[in-house]
Design a protein around this motif. Structure first.
Motif, PDB file in Angstrom:
ATOM      1  N   PRO A 100      87.540 -33.829 -20.858  1.00  0.00           N
ATOM      2  CA  PRO A 100      87.734 -34.455 -19.510  1.00  0.00           C
ATOM      3  C   PRO A 100      87.747 -33.498 -18.100  1.00  0.00           C
ATOM      4  CG  PRO A 100      89.282 -35.562 -21.233  1.00  0.00           C
ATOM      5  CD  PRO A 100      88.783 -34.380 -21.830  1.00  0.00           C
ATOM      6  N   LEU A 101      88.570 -32.449 -18.587  1.00  0.00           N
ATOM      7  CA  LEU A 101      88.910 -31.422 -17.485  1.00  0.00           C
ATOM      8  C   LEU A 101      87.605 -30.704 -17.175  1.00  0.00           C
ATOM      9  CD1 LEU A 101      92.672 -30.132 -18.434  1.00  0.00           C
ATOM     10  CD2 LEU A 101      91.752 -32.215 -16.676  1.00  0.00           C
ATOM     11  N   ILE A 102      86.726 -30.652 -17.923  1.00  0.00           N
ATOM     12  CA  ILE A 102      85.435 -29.632 -17.743  1.00  0.00           C
ATOM     13  C   ILE A 102      84.433 -30.931 -17.620  1.00  0.00           C
ATOM     14  CG2 ILE A 102      86.169 -27.757 -18.810  1.00  0.00           C
ATOM     15  CD1 ILE A 102      84.703 -28.334 -21.238  1.00  0.00           C
ATOM     16  N   PHE A 106      86.894 -35.003 -12.523  1.00  0.00           N
ATOM     17  CA  PHE A 106      87.453 -34.803 -11.318  1.00  0.00           C
ATOM     18  C   PHE A 106      86.685 -34.429 -10.020  1.00  0.00           C
ATOM     19  CE2 PHE A 106      90.546 -34.605 -14.867  1.00  0.00           C
ATOM     20  CZ  PHE A 106      91.279 -35.607 -14.220  1.00  0.00           C
ATOM     21  N   VAL A 107      85.711 -33.600 -10.556  1.00  0.00           N
ATOM     22  CA  VAL A 107      84.743 -32.689  -9.606  1.00  0.00           C
ATOM     23  C   VAL A 107      83.175 -33.146  -9.867  1.00  0.00           C
ATOM     24  CG1 VAL A 107      84.115 -30.318  -8.752  1.00  0.00           C
ATOM     25  CG2 VAL A 107      86.545 -30.767  -9.570  1.00  0.00           C
ATOM     26  N   PRO A 108      82.452 -33.620  -8.695  1.00  0.00           N
ATOM     27  CA  PRO A 108      81.204 -33.763  -8.951  1.00  0.00           C
ATOM     28  C   PRO A 108      80.420 -32.598  -9.426  1.00  0.00           C
ATOM     29  CG  PRO A 108      81.774 -34.369  -6.760  1.00  0.00           C
ATOM     30  CD  PRO A 108      82.902 -33.771  -7.598  1.00  0.00           C
ATOM     31  N   GLY A 114      77.011 -22.931 -10.646  1.00  0.00           N
ATOM     32  CA  GLY A 114      75.896 -23.128 -11.191  1.00  0.00           C
ATOM     33  C   GLY A 114      75.877 -22.922 -12.660  1.00  0.00           C
ATOM     34  N   TRP A 115      76.866 -21.734 -13.180  1.00  0.00           N
ATOM     35  CA  TRP A 115      76.920 -21.629 -14.640  1.00  0.00           C
ATOM     36  C   TRP A 115      77.461 -22.383 -15.337  1.00  0.00           C
ATOM     37  CZ3 TRP A 115      81.743 -20.791 -16.625  1.00  0.00           C
ATOM     38  CH2 TRP A 115      82.599 -20.351 -15.976  1.00  0.00           C
ATOM     39  N   PHE A 116      78.396 -23.155 -14.725  1.00  0.00           N
ATOM     40  CA  PHE A 116      79.508 -24.311 -15.337  1.00  0.00           C
ATOM     41  C   PHE A 116      78.808 -25.599 -15.459  1.00  0.00           C
ATOM     42  CE2 PHE A 116      83.226 -26.818 -15.853  1.00  0.00           C
ATOM     43  CZ  PHE A 116      83.698 -26.193 -16.754  1.00  0.00           C
ATOM     44  N   GLN A 117      77.763 -25.908 -14.565  1.00  0.00           N
ATOM     45  CA  GLN A 117      77.232 -27.153 -14.599  1.00  0.00           C
ATOM     46  C   GLN A 117      76.477 -27.543 -16.134  1.00  0.00           C
ATOM     47  OE1 GLN A 117      74.561 -27.583 -11.264  1.00  0.00           O
ATOM     48  NE2 GLN A 117      76.031 -27.237  -9.693  1.00  0.00           N
ATOM     49  N   PRO A 118      75.680 -26.530 -16.536  1.00  0.00           N
ATOM     50  CA  PRO A 118      75.139 -27.221 -17.967  1.00  0.00           C
ATOM     51  C   PRO A 118      76.347 -27.634 -18.934  1.00  0.00           C
ATOM     52  CG  PRO A 118      74.038 -25.299 -17.298  1.00  0.00           C
ATOM     53  CD  PRO A 118      75.363 -25.439 -16.181  1.00  0.00           C
ATOM     54  N   THR A 126      81.106 -36.513 -19.547  1.00  0.00           N
ATOM     55  CA  THR A 126      80.545 -36.720 -18.486  1.00  0.00           C
ATOM     56  C   THR A 126      79.382 -38.145 -18.239  1.00  0.00           C
ATOM     57  OG1 THR A 126      80.430 -34.439 -17.675  1.00  0.00           O
ATOM     58  CG2 THR A 126      78.785 -35.951 -16.762  1.00  0.00           C
ATOM     59  N   PRO A 127      78.602 -38.381 -19.249  1.00  0.00           N
ATOM     60  CA  PRO A 127      77.833 -39.695 -19.042  1.00  0.00           C
ATOM     61  C   PRO A 127      78.628 -40.829 -19.445  1.00  0.00           C
ATOM     62  CG  PRO A 127      77.361 -38.486 -21.130  1.00  0.00           C
ATOM     63  CD  PRO A 127      78.184 -37.478 -20.331  1.00  0.00           C
TER      64      PRO A 127
END
Length: 172
Positions: A100-102, A106-108, A114-118, A126-127
């Motif tokens: 849940p932390l990644i 907590f953050v949109p 950019g490297w962390f979004q995928p 997330t979904p």
């Protein structure tokens, strides 16, 4: 339970072999649902209001959370059965706490590097979180609802199969 001998006693009784695992899972999921209801009641008592959500949206949110609890309970059971002792079993599931932390909890996603979004985008939380936000806060759900259900179904089947194979292979 595996080390204390209670499972060996259950195996000698005239009960269905999988009922021990299903009993543990049902008990854990009910405990999770009660926890969600308690946390939700505290949130409402502290001022959370969902102006866009009706009874159906609340029931859908509770159903998604119950399905999510079922999926991760089966995964945790598989991890526990694969552990040599109770201490290792309780520690093996610790990496799941980080998920849940990644996620977008907590953050949109757009504000993450950019490297962390995928990483945050393609994981089960997330979904589910975006679906819950859509149901209870009236935001766009998009295709998150079926991705969340697909994650839950896949993790449930994977955890169930893993747990069954671990349980049936254990000579104790």
């Amino acid at each position: 339970d595996m080390n204390e001998g209670i499972i060996a006693r259950f195996r000698t009784m005239a009960i269905h072999r999988g009922s021990v695992l299903f009993g543990h899972v049902v008990g854990s999921v009910l405990q999770a649902i009660l926890s969600v209801i308690l946390v939700g009641a505290v949130g409402v008592a502290m001022g959370f209001r969902s102006t866009d959500a009706g009874v159906l949206e609340w029931l859908a949110a509770l159903g998604l959370l119950a399905f999510f609890a079922l999926a991760f309970t089966w995964i945790a059971v598989g991890m526990g059965l694969g552990s040599p002792n109770a201490e290792a079993a309780s520690n093996n599931a610790m990496p799941l706490i980080l998920l849940p932390l990644i996620s977008s909890a907590f953050v949109p996603l757009d504000s993450m590097p950019g490297w962390f979004q995928p990483i945050a985008h393609y994981q089960p939380f997330t979904p589910a979180i975006e679906t819950l936000r859509g149901l209870l806060l009236g935001t766009q759900i998009g295709n998150n609802w079926w991705i969340a259900l697909l994650w839950c179904a896949a993790l449930s089947v994977l955890g169930w199969r893993w747990s069954q194979s671990q349980y049936n292979a254990d000579p104790r």
